[in-house]
Design a protein around this motif. Structure first.
Motif, PDB file in Angstrom:
ATOM      1  N   ASN A  91      64.915  55.076  15.152  1.00  0.00           N
ATOM      2  CA  ASN A  91      64.136  55.687  14.078  1.00  0.00           C
ATOM      3  C   ASN A  91      62.653  55.220  13.951  1.00  0.00           C
ATOM      4  N   MET A  92      62.027  54.829  15.307  1.00  0.00           N
ATOM      5  CA  MET A  92      60.738  54.288  15.318  1.00  0.00           C
ATOM      6  C   MET A  92      60.047  55.343  16.263  1.00  0.00           C
ATOM      7  N   TRP A  93      58.999  55.836  15.714  1.00  0.00           N
ATOM      8  CA  TRP A  93      58.435  56.988  16.469  1.00  0.00           C
ATOM      9  C   TRP A  93      56.879  56.678  16.855  1.00  0.00           C
ATOM     10  N   LEU A  94      56.663  56.932  17.975  1.00  0.00           N
ATOM     11  CA  LEU A  94      55.179  56.564  18.208  1.00  0.00           C
ATOM     12  C   LEU A  94      54.326  58.022  18.480  1.00  0.00           C
ATOM     13  N   ALA A  95      53.271  57.781  18.231  1.00  0.00           N
ATOM     14  CA  ALA A  95      52.232  59.047  18.226  1.00  0.00           C
ATOM     15  C   ALA A  95      50.631  58.296  18.690  1.00  0.00           C
ATOM     16  N   GLU A  96      50.691  57.762  19.784  1.00  0.00           N
ATOM     17  CA  GLU A  96      49.383  57.013  20.171  1.00  0.00           C
ATOM     18  C   GLU A  96      48.888  57.511  21.533  1.00  0.00           C
ATOM     19  N   GLY A  97      47.634  56.666  21.541  1.00  0.00           N
ATOM     20  CA  GLY A  97      46.860  57.182  22.913  1.00  0.00           C
ATOM     21  C   GLY A  97      46.305  58.374  23.256  1.00  0.00           C
ATOM     22  N   PHE A  98      45.918  58.907  22.090  1.00  0.00           N
ATOM     23  CA  PHE A  98      45.394  60.296  22.080  1.00  0.00           C
ATOM     24  C   PHE A  98      43.897  60.322  22.402  1.00  0.00           C
ATOM     25  N   SER A  99      43.522  60.704  23.692  1.00  0.00           N
ATOM     26  CA  SER A  99      42.163  60.713  24.523  1.00  0.00           C
ATOM     27  C   SER A  99      41.547  62.177  23.648  1.00  0.00           C
ATOM     28  N   PHE A 100      42.465  63.122  23.352  1.00  0.00           N
ATOM     29  CA  PHE A 100      41.894  64.464  22.873  1.00  0.00           C
ATOM     30  C   PHE A 100      42.435  64.660  21.509  1.00  0.00           C
ATOM     31  N   GLY A 101      42.452  63.829  20.928  1.00  0.00           N
ATOM     32  CA  GLY A 101      43.311  63.608  19.380  1.00  0.00           C
ATOM     33  C   GLY A 101      43.172  64.795  18.477  1.00  0.00           C
ATOM     34  N   ILE A 102      41.834  65.263  18.471  1.00  0.00           N
ATOM     35  CA  ILE A 102      41.520  66.702  17.403  1.00  0.00           C
ATOM     36  C   ILE A 102      42.295  67.805  17.975  1.00  0.00           C
ATOM     37  N   THR A 103      42.328  67.859  19.186  1.00  0.00           N
ATOM     38  CA  THR A 103      42.778  69.211  19.767  1.00  0.00           C
ATOM     39  C   THR A 103      44.332  69.053  19.701  1.00  0.00           C
ATOM     40  N   ALA A 104      44.959  67.703  19.889  1.00  0.00           N
ATOM     41  CA  ALA A 104      46.401  67.648  20.090  1.00  0.00           C
ATOM     42  C   ALA A 104      46.857  67.488  18.755  1.00  0.00           C
ATOM     43  N   ALA A 105      46.128  67.079  17.595  1.00  0.00           N
ATOM     44  CA  ALA A 105      46.817  66.752  16.608  1.00  0.00           C
ATOM     45  C   ALA A 105      47.709  67.736  15.621  1.00  0.00           C
ATOM     46  N   GLY A 106      47.245  68.832  15.688  1.00  0.00           N
ATOM     47  CA  GLY A 106      48.085  69.799  14.989  1.00  0.00           C
ATOM     48  C   GLY A 106      49.448  69.963  15.617  1.00  0.00           C
ATOM     49  N   GLY A 107      49.421  70.205  17.123  1.00  0.00           N
ATOM     50  CA  GLY A 107      50.713  70.637  17.783  1.00  0.00           C
ATOM     51  C   GLY A 107      51.560  69.382  17.861  1.00  0.00           C
ATOM     52  N   THR A 108      50.918  68.088  18.030  1.00  0.00           N
ATOM     53  CA  THR A 108      51.796  66.989  17.958  1.00  0.00           C
ATOM     54  C   THR A 108      52.315  66.646  16.744  1.00  0.00           C
ATOM     55  N   GLY A 109      51.856  66.859  15.813  1.00  0.00           N
ATOM     56  CA  GLY A 109      52.643  66.800  14.303  1.00  0.00           C
ATOM     57  C   GLY A 109      53.696  67.958  14.377  1.00  0.00           C
ATOM     58  N   TYR A 110      53.378  69.055  14.907  1.00  0.00           N
ATOM     59  CA  TYR A 110      54.463  70.139  14.737  1.00  0.00           C
ATOM     60  C   TYR A 110      55.961  69.948  15.633  1.00  0.00           C
ATOM     61  N   TYR A 111      55.601  69.407  17.066  1.00  0.00           N
ATOM     62  CA  TYR A 111      56.597  69.202  17.857  1.00  0.00           C
ATOM     63  C   TYR A 111      57.221  67.847  17.542  1.00  0.00           C
ATOM     64  N   LEU A 112      56.573  66.882  17.074  1.00  0.00           N
ATOM     65  CA  LEU A 112      57.076  65.816  16.923  1.00  0.00           C
ATOM     66  C   LEU A 112      57.941  65.796  15.533  1.00  0.00           C
ATOM     67  N   ALA A 113      57.620  66.528  14.706  1.00  0.00           N
ATOM     68  CA  ALA A 113      58.338  66.885  13.288  1.00  0.00           C
ATOM     69  C   ALA A 113      59.825  67.630  13.999  1.00  0.00           C
ATOM     70  N   GLN A 114      59.684  68.393  14.707  1.00  0.00           N
ATOM     71  CA  GLN A 114      60.886  68.907  15.342  1.00  0.00           C
ATOM     72  C   GLN A 114      61.659  67.904  15.971  1.00  0.00           C
ATOM     73  N   LEU A 115      61.397  66.942  17.039  1.00  0.00           N
ATOM     74  CA  LEU A 115      62.033  65.979  17.280  1.00  0.00           C
ATOM     75  C   LEU A 115      62.546  65.164  16.203  1.00  0.00           C
ATOM     76  N   MET A 116      62.103  64.871  15.074  1.00  0.00           N
ATOM     77  CA  MET A 116      62.571  64.069  14.126  1.00  0.00           C
ATOM     78  C   MET A 116      63.713  64.866  13.322  1.00  0.00           C
ATOM     79  N   VAL A 117      63.360  65.869  13.073  1.00  0.00           N
ATOM     80  CA  VAL A 117      63.988  66.672  11.972  1.00  0.00           C
ATOM     81  C   VAL A 117      65.190  67.408  12.490  1.00  0.00           C
ATOM     82  N   GLU A 118      65.021  68.056  13.746  1.00  0.00           N
ATOM     83  CA  GLU A 118      65.886  68.662  14.419  1.00  0.00           C
ATOM     84  C   GLU A 118      66.729  68.111  15.629  1.00  0.00           C
ATOM     85  N   GLY A 119      66.119  66.983  15.933  1.00  0.00           N
ATOM     86  CA  GLY A 119      66.800  66.291  17.187  1.00  0.00           C
ATOM     87  C   GLY A 119      66.116  66.485  18.384  1.00  0.00           C
ATOM     88  N   GLU A 120      65.257  67.738  18.620  1.00  0.00           N
ATOM     89  CA  GLU A 120      64.710  68.427  19.761  1.00  0.00           C
ATOM     90  C   GLU A 120      63.687  69.182  19.562  1.00  0.00           C
TER      91      GLU A 120
END
Length: 831
Positions: A358-387
């Motif tokens: 239950n430890m999740w990483l979201a690190e190493g963003f060289s294009f963090g502004i571009t990726a931020a919204g989508g990372t939040g969306y898809y990581l939330a899917q991983l955590m909440v739905e399992g995939e």
């Protein structure tokens, strides 16, 4: 302040706030975000705010696409303007090769539904006359992106998160993480201002969280040390300068009908330019930008910057003045040189932390502004739905194993930064930190002309070339200078015999009283009997393909598992966590990563027995390799000269062949024996590129391309490897998904000088129906070949499709599975 939460997000930049927002939007209550300073005080505050779609990764393109669409909705939800200027993005090309790159990318973007157009130099000049175009070949234009204010979009996401119940606590620093067996206990310290610095106070609390997400940006190395893991996320200096008003730009903008310039990317000059209040911003990705904070960020460094190094970016500055001549009259208004986190391949680290629950990483963003919204969306899917809806394996933190060091990460991150605008050939091999992991036969292979590729740190021959050949000069978006050598190698296996180094394969040994019950649940195929092998898959909890294994049963409760070489830590972590979960139910299981203990040579082709028979030590050596004593899909312990070999009768090339698994310390001896025995039979050394072509002729799916977490084994059209009569992990979820798309093999009548790379879009008439996941050349059919996914109704042999290559549609036809030797007669041939 609450001390018991469902999820704790550590880090208040754009990425962290997006994750907190999307977890709440996905339905989780009791979500908290901790920020050690103020929101946006890390790299977010000095980011240029560009939103580039351009990315060769299918997963990352989806992430960027979601971000761009999501940011446009924030004002309506929160009332805060995120500062999104939808001005478009113009990627200019000075060379035909750069246009080839853009056309390959554009086809990839099309698979994700990303809009684009190509523009000629005259069209660019007519619309934006301040841009010099006479030395351009053209440009790729993304009309739906542009730039955004990083602070504004972060604050908008923070407000949206608060509206959904997220608790955001500033000036609290996470100082320790402890797993108590069921949850994380995070020690947080109150930070206070003192003499302009931010220092820890005596006030501490312990927050208990079921899940923790770290989005600590430049502080990733500190986070890694607290968690006891390795993370190759280290910042690199990034410079951009803001210039005073350009009088010609001001006049141009005042003229009726003239809109703001798009973000102007001159990739061949390693720079980008955009408008800023009547002037320009110039950002660069130059050579020799240094990594910073390799061992942690100093306590005194807050929202600070480094000293500008104008000499380092002089060439890029002069190139901007060439591209926009009017900019030469602008003075310097402001400058920024700040840390932006990178990883060795430029992709962020998103997903479960290695070895931790239950430890999740979201690190190493060289294009963090571009990726931020989508990372939040898809990581939330991983955590909440399992995939997630997309395969996130290419971003998984475990794509780098424990062999990775700080020095490696720093040097490779500098290289990744420098390569942002260097041509991204699909066959590129970057040189930094190499060679590092080498099999014993490396020097022997190099002496034979091996041109090496990089797989999980390992050096692996891609192909063999004559003395003096330069791999760098051989790269291309079309058929590169290496292509002819790969053709010769592929023909050698089809017609004679070839030898491939497959030492990089991941290898695990599982044994113990619970091993059989565990593996039967963990994988979807029947388990083999002792001495036999099978191909099988471990599924995700969502029923999609998590890992492909060749399982060799050594004894009743002892198994040798072979999987893809690029995914050793990824596979090992999943195995160990699953074993720990199921031990109470199935009993004790030992799991050993034995990757570095065993070397592997794959030998294949019609003359394979002729070579091996001269080396086999046995009372009746002529029969050892016969079908009677050594049938297809079996394993035997044999002796080749003085080398004990675990021989597996299987060949990824689709010819008669064996994998020769041997003690790594005997590899050079075995190599020399095979080379000597093979010489009379024309044994040819073969690399990974020819092997990749050959496996497509047999429709053999590969993990990471055809096989991944966005498709089930049934969608990969592999029902023969799924035993529906037994219970296994992910079975119900797999069946519930049905078959949304299906994997097929296609023969392609493409350009005379090019083959697909496996990133291209597929059409049926005017309808986009799928994408390629692999591509190459077929020596058996004398034309291009590819594999990919299309809608199930079209997955029938004989269906006519079109594949987009170089901005044109080319004929493709769905073939029967295994178009070469569909009955496997060559593989089973006796002798």
């Amino acid at each position: 302040m609450k001390t018991n939460v469902k999820a704790l997000v550590v880090g208040g930049g754009a990425v962290g706030t997006s994750i907190a927002y999307h977890l709440a939007r996905a339905g989780w209550e009791d979500v908290m975000l901790l920020e050690r300073d103020e929101l946006t005080s890390g790299s977010t505050w000095h980011a240029a705010g560009l939103l580039p779609y351009f990315n060769m990764s299918f997963a990352t393109t989806h992430i960027h696409d979601y971000s761009i669409r999501f940011y446009k909705t924030l004002e309506e939800e929160t009332g805060l303007n995120a500062g999104f200027a939808v001005v478009g993005n113009l990627r200019m090309a000075q060379t035909k090769e750069r246009m080839d790159e853009y056309m390959l990318y554009a086809s990839t973007a099309e698979t994700c539904g990303v809009p684009y157009t190509f523009m000629t130099p005259d069209e660019i000049k007519a619309k934006w006359p301040l841009i010099r175009t006479e030395d351009l070949q053209g440009a790729l234009y993304h009309q739906t992106d542009g730039y955004i204010n990083p602070a504004d979009v972060t604050m908008a996401m923070a407000k949206g998160a608060r509206q959904r119940g997220v608790m955001i606590e500033r000036k609290w620093q996470a100082d320790a993480f402890h797993w108590n067996g069921t949850a994380w206990e995070v020690t947080a310290t109150k930070m206070v201002e003192k003499g302009g610095n931010l220092v820890p106070s005596d006030e501490q609390i312990v927050i208990t969280a079921e899940h923790v997400v770290t989005a600590s940006g430049n502080h990733a190395q500190r986070t890694a040390k607290m968690l006891g893991i390795k993370m190759p996320a280290i910042p690199v200096e990034h410079q951009f300068i803001v210039m005073d008003q350009d009088p010609e730009l001001v006049v141009f903008r005042k003229q009726e009908g003239n809109v703001e310039h798009p973000v102007i990317r001159d990739a061949d000059a390693q720079s980008y330019v955009r408008e800023e209040r009547g002037g320009w911003i110039l950002g660069v990705y130059e050579k020799d930008a240094p990594a910073r904070f390799e061992y942690g960020v100093p306590d005194s460094f807050r929202a600070d910057l480094f000293q500008l190094d104008l000499e380092r970016i002089e060439d890029q500055y002069m190139a901007m003045n060439h591209r926009i001549p009017s900019a030469e009259n602008c003075g310097l208004k402001d400058d920024f040189n700040g840390p932006i986190c990178y990883t060795p391949d430029g992709n962020p680290l998103v997903g479960p932390a290695p070895g931790l629950r239950n430890m999740w990483l979201a690190e190493g963003f060289s294009f963090g502004i571009t990726a931020a919204g989508g990372t939040g969306y898809y990581l939330a899917q991983l955590m909440v739905e399992g995939e997630a809806d997309i395969d996130m394996a290419s971003l998984d933190p475990k794509r780098y194993g424990d062999w990775m060091t700080t020095e490696f990460a720093a040097r490779k991150n500098e290289e990744a930064y420098e390569h942002v605008y260097i041509l991204h050939h699909p066959d590129e091999e970057r040189p930094a930190c190499r060679p590092l992991r080498t099999s014993p036969a490396y020097d022997r292979q190099a002496a034979k002309g091996a041109q090496f590729g990089w797989v999980n740190g390992w050096e692996r021959p891609n192909y063999y070339a004559p003395e003096g050949f330069n791999d760098h000069d051989a790269r291309s978006f079309r058929r590169g200078g290496w292509w002819q050598y790969a053709v010769e190698e592929a023909k050698a296996i089809r017609e004679g015999v070839g030898l491939i180094d497959a030492t990089a394969f991941t290898k695990h040994l599982l044994k113990g009283p619970g091993a059989t019950a565990f593996l039967d649940w963990f994988t979807c195929n029947k388990l083999p009997s002792v001495g036999r092998i099978n191909l099988t898959y471990a599924l995700t909890g969502a029923g999609t393909t998590r890992t492909e294994y060749t399982i060799v049963r050594l004894a009743q409760d002892e198994y040798y598992l072979v999987s893809a070489g690029a995914w050793t830590a990824y596979d090992s972590d999943y195995l160990r966590k699953a074993i720990a979960d199921k031990t109470p139910e199935f009993g004790y299981v030992e799991c050993h990563d034995v990757t570095t203990q065993w070397g592997v040579f794959a030998i294949a082709g019609p003359k394979t027995r002729d070579v091996l028979n001269t080396l086999v030590k046995d009372a009746d050596p002529a029969t050892v390799l016969s079908n009677k004593r050594f049938p297809w899909l079996t394993m035997r312990n044999i002796e080749l000269g003085m080398c004990p070999v675990r021989a597996i009768r299987v060949a990824y090339t689709g010819e008669l062949g064996w994998e020769l698994h041997h003690p790594i310390e005997m590899q050079n001896y075995l190599w020399d024996q095979l080379m000597q025995a093979g010489e009379p039979h024309g044994l040819k050394l073969v690399g990974a590129r020819a092997q990749n072509w050959l496996r497509q002729e047999k429709s053999y799916r590969a993990f990471g391309t055809e096989l991944g977490r966005d498709a089930t084994p049934l969608e990969a059209d592999l029902p023969r490897f799924v035993d529906l009569s037994k219970a296994f992990h992910g079975k119900a979820e797999m069946e519930a998904k049905g078959v949304r798309s299906k994997c097929v093999t296609l023969l392609i009548d493409g350009p005379a000088d090019a083959d697909p790379w496996g990133r291209e879009v597929l059409y049926h008439g005017d309808t986009r129906v799928g994408r390629l996941t692999s591509g190459g050349y077929s020596v058996a059919f004398g034309k291009s070949i590819g594999m990919g996914y299309i809608t199930p109704d079209l997955a029938v042999a004989g269906t006519k499709l079109k594949v987009k290559m170089f901005d044109q549609l080319w004929d493709a036809e769905v073939t029967e599975d295994s178009p070469y030797d569909p009955t496997n007669a060559n593989i089973r041939v006796d002798g």
